[in-house]
Design an enzyme around this catalytic site. Structure first.
Site, PDB file in Angstrom:
ATOM      1  N   GLU A 175      44.552 -14.396  31.043  1.00 64.19           N
ATOM      2  CA  GLU A 175      45.963 -14.010  30.998  1.00 64.19           C
ATOM      3  C   GLU A 175      46.123 -12.497  30.947  1.00 64.19           C
ATOM      4  OE1 GLU A 175      46.414 -12.421  27.957  1.00 64.19           O
ATOM      5  OE2 GLU A 175      44.436 -13.149  27.387  1.00 64.19           O
ATOM      6  N   GLU A 318      42.320 -11.456  29.149  1.00 60.76           N
ATOM      7  CA  GLU A 318      42.086 -11.451  30.597  1.00 60.76           C
ATOM      8  C   GLU A 318      41.221 -12.622  31.070  1.00 60.76           C
ATOM      9  OE1 GLU A 318      40.348  -7.814  31.986  1.00 60.76           O
ATOM     10  OE2 GLU A 318      41.927  -6.544  31.142  1.00 60.76           O
TER      11      GLU A 318
END
Length: 351
Positions: A175, A318
């Site tokens: 994300e 991430e």
């Protein structure tokens, strides 16, 4: 809503017979019982998911979902929201942390705009599934409408399905969204009933008010919006995030297609918790990667009954931890394929 319902209905349990065969082979390998620890349990899980005694996870895909958060208006983070769009554009260029880590296993990194505050160019290498320009400020009202929350989940399902059709053997969840530890902690507080201060951490950079202020903002949002802990989509809509919903969809989509999904840290684990609340059978398809530094991560993992493999003091997000765990899956598959049993070893010596 129909795609979500159909996906949930398509999630079946893992192949118990294949798992038993895998356990028998592992126990017969030329080594002390249990001596390869979690590699053994990963191999058994992969056999159950794939229905294969010798599973492979050659084609790996990290899916990074990007969205912004209106609650940043409350000063819960020191990082400017511009970072979300900047990093979203950087993923396709290969310049982020998860890209560097994913590269060691040739994992593909796919970036999805599900709610970035700014428009992303169609030629930027980002998949555009923007539902809205970031969530609304949950400290003043619901983060999004319930239908928007469902849409975010269905975005994840679609992207996961597309990558699986293209040949993905395993997916990873990642994300990008400045401020997203705030809605993650809010979701966890609602689902556990605990005080927000117990699940609120530093994030990528806590605001000037510190963790206590961040927790107070979360408590205000919960009190104002009154999310129903028995309705996880209501919780996602009122105090959640678009990228959290999309990762939920990735997990559901992977399970529906009988593919393993490696989850990252705190925010990914919250998405996994939502997916589990929607369909408990997804837990058999989830492989946890690392133990996040966020205090809520341990609580969320315990609720799911999962134990992260890596303890690296990481909190980047991430999908960096998920990408770092990919080689462990390769090692588990190699153990199954290339290690010999005691009986096979004796036969080799006789040649």
């Amino acid at each position: 809503m129909q795609l979500l319902q159909d996906t949930i209905q398509n999630i079946q349990g893992v192949d118990m017979k294949s798992m038993e065969q895998a356990r028998m082979r592992i126990d017969a390998l030329c080594k002390p019982p249990g001596s390869l620890g979690k590699l053994e349990s990963i191999a058994v899980q992969l056999s159950g998911i794939t229905g294969q005694l010798y599973p492979t996870v050659d084609k790996k895909v990290m899916i990074v979902c990007a969205a912004d958060h209106g609650v940043c208006e409350e000063g819960v983070t020191t990082n400017p929201q511009d970072v979300t769009v900047f990093q979203t554009l950087n993923f396709p260029k290969g310049g982020t942390g998860v890209c560097a880590i994913a590269g060691i296993t040739n994992a593909k990194v796919v970036t999805v705009d599900v709610g970035v505050k700014e428009d992303i160019s169609l030629d930027a290498g980002v998949i555009i599934h923007k539902i809205k320009y970031g969530t609304d400020n949950m400290a003043h009202g619901p983060a999004m409408a319930k239908q928007e929350a469902i849409q975010s989940i269905e975005v994840g399902i679609r992207v996961a399905t597309e990558e699986i059709i293209k040949g993905a053997d395993v997916l990873g969840t990642g994300e990008m969204g400045i401020g997203n530890t705030t809605p993650s902690a809010a979701i966890l507080a609602v689902l556990t009933g605990c005080n927000p201060i117990e699940v609120t951490g530093f994030g990528a950079g806590v605001g000037q008010g510190g963790i206590a202020y961040k927790a107070a903002v979360i408590e205000k949002a919960i009190t104002l919006n009154k999310p129903n802990p028995s309705d996880v989509i209501d919780v996602l809509a009122k105090v959640g995030g678009l990228e959290i919903g999309a990762m939920t969809g990735i997990i559901l989509g992977a399970a529906a297609h009988r593919k393993p999904v490696v989850i990252d840290g705190f925010i990914s684990t919250i998405a996994a918790l939502i997916a589990y609340k929607l369909e408990p059978k997804v837990i058999d398809y989830i492989i946890p990667s690392h133990a996040s530094e966020e205090p809520g991560a341990k609580i969320a993992a315990a609720l799911l009954g999962i134990e992260p493999m890596l303890h690296m003091n990481m909190r980047l997000g991430e999908g960096s931890g998920a990408a770092l765990a990919f080689p462990l899956l390769d090692a588990a598959c190699s153990m199954m394929k290339n290690m010999v049993t005691l009986e096979e070893s004796m036969q080799l010596l006789k040649r």
